[in-house]
Design a protein around this motif. Structure first.
Motif, PDB file in Angstrom:
ATOM      1  N   LEU A  15       0.840  -1.117   0.024  1.00 30.99           N
ATOM      2  CA  LEU A  15      -0.057  -0.166   0.022  1.00 30.99           C
ATOM      3  C   LEU A  15       0.863   1.170  -0.087  1.00 30.99           C
ATOM      4  O   LEU A  15       1.893   1.244   0.565  1.00 30.99           O
ATOM      5  CB  LEU A  15      -0.921   0.119   1.273  1.00 30.99           C
ATOM      6  CG  LEU A  15      -1.907  -1.134   1.249  1.00 30.99           C
ATOM      7  CD1 LEU A  15      -2.630  -0.743   2.707  1.00 30.99           C
ATOM      8  CD2 LEU A  15      -2.873  -1.202   0.102  1.00 30.99           C
ATOM      9  N   ASP A  16       0.451   2.138  -0.892  1.00 29.05           N
ATOM     10  CA  ASP A  16       1.238   3.541  -0.731  1.00 29.05           C
ATOM     11  C   ASP A  16      -0.061   4.650  -0.460  1.00 29.05           C
ATOM     12  O   ASP A  16      -0.929   4.844  -1.085  1.00 29.05           O
ATOM     13  CB  ASP A  16       1.490   3.817  -2.147  1.00 29.05           C
ATOM     14  CG  ASP A  16       2.268   5.300  -2.329  1.00 29.05           C
ATOM     15  OD1 ASP A  16       2.212   5.922  -1.216  1.00 29.05           O
ATOM     16  OD2 ASP A  16       2.745   5.507  -3.312  1.00 29.05           O
ATOM     17  N   LEU A  17       0.123   4.771   1.128  1.00 28.23           N
ATOM     18  CA  LEU A  17      -1.062   5.728   1.610  1.00 28.23           C
ATOM     19  C   LEU A  17      -0.933   7.124   0.872  1.00 28.23           C
ATOM     20  O   LEU A  17      -1.995   7.878   1.167  1.00 28.23           O
ATOM     21  CB  LEU A  17      -0.883   5.823   3.184  1.00 28.23           C
ATOM     22  CG  LEU A  17      -1.012   4.451   3.846  1.00 28.23           C
ATOM     23  CD1 LEU A  17      -0.872   4.417   5.276  1.00 28.23           C
ATOM     24  CD2 LEU A  17      -2.672   3.801   3.351  1.00 28.23           C
ATOM     25  N   GLU A  18       0.514   7.848   0.670  1.00 32.02           N
ATOM     26  CA  GLU A  18       0.243   9.026  -0.089  1.00 32.02           C
ATOM     27  C   GLU A  18      -0.389   8.891  -1.311  1.00 32.02           C
ATOM     28  O   GLU A  18      -1.126   9.782  -1.724  1.00 32.02           O
ATOM     29  CB  GLU A  18       1.948   9.222  -0.233  1.00 32.02           C
ATOM     30  CG  GLU A  18       2.421   9.617   0.768  1.00 32.02           C
ATOM     31  CD  GLU A  18       3.864  10.513   0.712  1.00 32.02           C
ATOM     32  OE1 GLU A  18       4.176  10.681  -0.428  1.00 32.02           O
ATOM     33  OE2 GLU A  18       4.890  10.141   1.720  1.00 32.02           O
ATOM     34  N   TRP A  19      -0.260   7.741  -2.223  1.00 29.29           N
ATOM     35  CA  TRP A  19      -0.983   7.675  -3.259  1.00 29.29           C
ATOM     36  C   TRP A  19      -2.433   7.462  -3.191  1.00 29.29           C
ATOM     37  O   TRP A  19      -3.189   7.866  -3.950  1.00 29.29           O
ATOM     38  CB  TRP A  19      -0.299   6.547  -4.268  1.00 29.29           C
ATOM     39  CG  TRP A  19      -0.858   6.272  -5.602  1.00 29.29           C
ATOM     40  CD1 TRP A  19      -1.033   7.409  -6.544  1.00 29.29           C
ATOM     41  CD2 TRP A  19      -1.705   5.269  -5.894  1.00 29.29           C
ATOM     42  NE1 TRP A  19      -1.515   6.593  -7.862  1.00 29.29           N
ATOM     43  CE2 TRP A  19      -2.368   5.489  -7.333  1.00 29.29           C
ATOM     44  CE3 TRP A  19      -2.382   4.192  -5.222  1.00 29.29           C
ATOM     45  CZ2 TRP A  19      -3.092   4.502  -8.025  1.00 29.29           C
ATOM     46  CZ3 TRP A  19      -3.087   3.401  -5.974  1.00 29.29           C
ATOM     47  CH2 TRP A  19      -3.589   3.732  -7.349  1.00 29.29           C
ATOM     48  N   ASN A  20      -2.731   6.627  -2.244  1.00 29.90           N
ATOM     49  CA  ASN A  20      -4.171   6.262  -1.828  1.00 29.90           C
ATOM     50  C   ASN A  20      -4.495   6.375  -0.465  1.00 29.90           C
ATOM     51  O   ASN A  20      -4.462   5.042   0.290  1.00 29.90           O
ATOM     52  CB  ASN A  20      -4.679   4.946  -2.659  1.00 29.90           C
ATOM     53  CG  ASN A  20      -5.773   4.653  -2.491  1.00 29.90           C
ATOM     54  OD1 ASN A  20      -6.861   5.238  -1.822  1.00 29.90           O
ATOM     55  ND2 ASN A  20      -6.632   3.420  -3.122  1.00 29.90           N
ATOM     56  N   PRO A  21      -4.664   7.336   0.073  1.00 33.05           N
ATOM     57  CA  PRO A  21      -4.858   7.520   1.474  1.00 33.05           C
ATOM     58  C   PRO A  21      -6.064   6.687   2.209  1.00 33.05           C
ATOM     59  O   PRO A  21      -5.955   6.445   3.389  1.00 33.05           O
ATOM     60  CB  PRO A  21      -5.101   9.133   1.877  1.00 33.05           C
ATOM     61  CG  PRO A  21      -5.301   9.563   0.683  1.00 33.05           C
ATOM     62  CD  PRO A  21      -5.083   8.808  -0.448  1.00 33.05           C
ATOM     63  N   LEU A  22      -6.852   6.437   1.343  1.00 33.10           N
ATOM     64  CA  LEU A  22      -8.258   5.694   1.715  1.00 33.10           C
ATOM     65  C   LEU A  22      -8.157   4.103   1.583  1.00 33.10           C
ATOM     66  O   LEU A  22      -9.160   3.218   1.917  1.00 33.10           O
ATOM     67  CB  LEU A  22      -9.487   5.981   1.015  1.00 33.10           C
ATOM     68  CG  LEU A  22      -9.648   7.741   1.183  1.00 33.10           C
ATOM     69  CD1 LEU A  22     -11.104   7.965   0.300  1.00 33.10           C
ATOM     70  CD2 LEU A  22     -10.083   7.705   2.774  1.00 33.10           C
ATOM     71  N   SER A  23      -6.794   3.818   1.051  1.00 35.15           N
ATOM     72  CA  SER A  23      -6.754   2.331   1.075  1.00 35.15           C
ATOM     73  C   SER A  23      -7.089   1.084   2.209  1.00 35.15           C
ATOM     74  O   SER A  23      -7.667   0.275   2.084  1.00 35.15           O
ATOM     75  CB  SER A  23      -5.183   1.901   0.325  1.00 35.15           C
ATOM     76  OG  SER A  23      -4.402   2.557   1.065  1.00 35.15           O
ATOM     77  N   LEU A  24      -6.589   1.948   3.376  1.00 30.15           N
ATOM     78  CA  LEU A  24      -6.619   0.918   4.601  1.00 30.15           C
ATOM     79  C   LEU A  24      -8.220   0.995   4.827  1.00 30.15           C
ATOM     80  O   LEU A  24      -8.717  -0.166   5.570  1.00 30.15           O
ATOM     81  CB  LEU A  24      -5.949   1.564   5.526  1.00 30.15           C
ATOM     82  CG  LEU A  24      -4.419   1.360   5.744  1.00 30.15           C
ATOM     83  CD1 LEU A  24      -3.758   2.176   6.945  1.00 30.15           C
ATOM     84  CD2 LEU A  24      -4.053  -0.197   5.809  1.00 30.15           C
ATOM     85  N   GLU A  25      -8.763   2.118   4.740  1.00 27.00           N
ATOM     86  CA  GLU A  25     -10.443   2.147   5.023  1.00 27.00           C
ATOM     87  C   GLU A  25     -10.977   1.046   4.055  1.00 27.00           C
ATOM     88  O   GLU A  25     -11.962   0.323   4.434  1.00 27.00           O
ATOM     89  CB  GLU A  25     -10.995   3.653   4.752  1.00 27.00           C
ATOM     90  CG  GLU A  25     -10.534   4.489   5.972  1.00 27.00           C
ATOM     91  CD  GLU A  25     -11.302   5.749   5.636  1.00 27.00           C
ATOM     92  OE1 GLU A  25     -12.335   5.805   5.570  1.00 27.00           O
ATOM     93  OE2 GLU A  25     -10.593   6.912   5.920  1.00 27.00           O
ATOM     94  N   SER A  26     -10.542   0.968   2.854  1.00 25.29           N
ATOM     95  CA  SER A  26     -11.224   0.295   1.907  1.00 25.29           C
ATOM     96  C   SER A  26     -11.030  -1.258   1.934  1.00 25.29           C
ATOM     97  O   SER A  26     -11.849  -1.926   1.956  1.00 25.29           O
ATOM     98  CB  SER A  26     -10.518   0.629   0.558  1.00 25.29           C
ATOM     99  OG  SER A  26     -11.085  -0.484  -0.581  1.00 25.29           O
ATOM    100  N   ILE A  27      -9.762  -1.676   2.776  1.00 27.25           N
ATOM    101  CA  ILE A  27      -9.513  -2.923   3.032  1.00 27.25           C
ATOM    102  C   ILE A  27     -10.382  -3.458   4.148  1.00 27.25           C
ATOM    103  O   ILE A  27     -10.934  -4.450   4.294  1.00 27.25           O
ATOM    104  CB  ILE A  27      -8.119  -3.019   3.236  1.00 27.25           C
ATOM    105  CG1 ILE A  27      -7.264  -2.985   1.733  1.00 27.25           C
ATOM    106  CG2 ILE A  27      -7.625  -4.416   4.140  1.00 27.25           C
ATOM    107  CD1 ILE A  27      -5.784  -2.906   2.306  1.00 27.25           C
TER     108      ILE A  27
END
Length: 69
Positions: free
Chosen positions: A51-63
């Motif tokens: 995961l690249d949280l700078e590129w996709n900050p909502l990725s953890l929420e999505s998971i």
């Protein structure tokens, strides 16, 4: 099931099958095209490692949402 994987691979969007513990089990060709990683590099690794949280900050929420539902 081989037919299901063939169907998932035919989807033009990125698809990753991830276990409940976050381990990448399978990816489609679109994931390889997007990330540059091969299936051998991703399968067996933790999805969180990629995961690249700078590129996709909502990725953890999505998971988290996907795992809850």
């Amino acid at each position: 099931d081989l037919q299901a994987m063939d169907l998932l691979n035919a989807i033009p969007g990125v698809v990753a099958v991830v276990s409940a513990s976050g381990e990448v089990i399978w990816i489609n060709e679109a994931m390889t095209d997007l990330t540059g990683y091969t299936a051998e590099e991703l399968v067996g690794s933790s999805m969180l490692d990629h995961l690249d949280l700078e590129w996709n900050p909502l990725s953890l929420e999505s998971i988290a949402y996907a795992m809850d539902t």
